[in-house]
Design an enzyme around this catalytic site. Sequence first.
Site, mmCIF file in Angstrom:
data_model
loop_
_atom_site.group_PDB
_atom_site.id
_atom_site.type_symbol
_atom_site.label_atom_id
_atom_site.label_comp_id
_atom_site.label_asym_id
_atom_site.label_seq_id
_atom_site.Cartn_x
_atom_site.Cartn_y
_atom_site.Cartn_z
ATOM 1 N N ALA A 65 0.725 -1.423 90.359
ATOM 2 C CA ALA A 65 -0.094 -2.001 89.298
ATOM 3 C C ALA A 65 -1.456 -2.324 89.911
ATOM 4 O O ALA A 65 -1.573 -2.512 91.129
ATOM 5 C CB ALA A 65 0.568 -3.261 88.781
ATOM 6 N N GLU A 111 8.167 2.034 90.349
ATOM 7 C CA GLU A 111 8.872 1.692 89.103
ATOM 8 C C GLU A 111 8.614 2.736 88.020
ATOM 9 O O GLU A 111 9.513 3.086 87.251
ATOM 10 C CB GLU A 111 8.427 0.305 88.624
ATOM 11 C CG GLU A 111 8.898 -0.794 89.553
ATOM 12 C CD GLU A 111 8.360 -2.162 89.169
ATOM 13 O OE1 GLU A 111 7.128 -2.331 89.158
ATOM 14 O OE2 GLU A 111 9.162 -3.058 88.882
ATOM 15 N N GLU A 131 5.718 -5.684 96.532
ATOM 16 C CA GLU A 131 5.140 -6.824 95.807
ATOM 17 C C GLU A 131 5.277 -8.145 96.547
ATOM 18 O O GLU A 131 4.453 -9.044 96.420
ATOM 19 C CB GLU A 131 5.799 -6.963 94.419
ATOM 20 C CG GLU A 131 5.419 -5.882 93.424
ATOM 21 C CD GLU A 131 6.368 -4.688 93.444
ATOM 22 O OE1 GLU A 131 7.085 -4.491 94.455
ATOM 23 O OE2 GLU A 131 6.384 -3.943 92.450
#
Length: 257
Positions: A65, A111, A131
């Site tokens: 992300a 993901e 993460e």
Amino acid sequence: MSEPLIVKKMEGPVAVLQLNRPHVLNALNLALMDELVEQLKQLQADQDVRCIILTGNHKAFAAGADIDEMAGVSLAEMKMRNQFMLWDLIPRFTKPLIAAVQGYALGGGCELAMSCDLIIASEKAVFGQPEINLGAMPGAGGAQRLVKAMGKARAMAYLLTGRSFTAQEAYECGLVTKVVPDELVLEEAKKLALEIAHKAPVAATLIKEAVYKALDTPTQVGMDFERNAFYMCFGTEDCREGMKAFQEKRKPSFKGR
Ligand code: CO8
């Protein structure tokens, strides 16, 4: 500014979607995810398309992300962005979706690849959920899918250390369909996509759903779904055509109805 997602419709029934933010290793920002889901919707409605490939570039499928878009965001703001609504749609499109992974598939990138139905990976691809190094954790199914793919022992270690893992390890645990030399990733994905695209589309969709039921529900619930899905095949012209073609010793021609 260049498009964050390039749509290439090949000749025939396969479409290729290319993540295109190379300056940030295809970091997945909100606009890109929005566009990805929008394009998947359009391809879903396109009768000519039967299989879709999602890819990045030589250096990155996606390195996660977009950290710049998340840094400093409050809990309330993050919750109200409701961005996972889009992510959750990805495995729900009925057409088979293949991730063709080169380079980094980290965090949200890993993901996203795992949200696809199949993964063809470069032998140089790098997977991982780092993460924890940002004081965060996966949110788009990374913990759930990694555990289901590789079991608790390995998934827990990767999630807690943030260490990356190779395409070969991803293959050995069943996360990746095939590992190929870097330069052959897209070619191999297209080959697989074409093979699937020539099968009966309704049966392909029902098979996808049955496989996800196996992952997500108790066995008997999945069995019940599978039986009903099997019966549904008999409501399609393609099922009649497939069996007739076998009896007539010719190749079937599936129409998707
Ligand atoms: N977000 C934003 N920018 C990024 C990202 C990212 N995830 N990854 C790389 N970039 C940028 C870098 O900042 C750099 O930009 P600039 O040139 O302006 O400095 C450019 O891409 C190139 O990156 P590097 O110079 O760092 O390239 P290296 O080859 O040295 O390193 C790495 C490559 C190892 C992949 C390194 O870039 C890296 O560690 N990236 C971050 C990986 C990461 O932590 N990913 C997880 C992000 S969090 C996440 O995914 C949460 C998912 C939750 C679900 C989704 C909800 C939205």
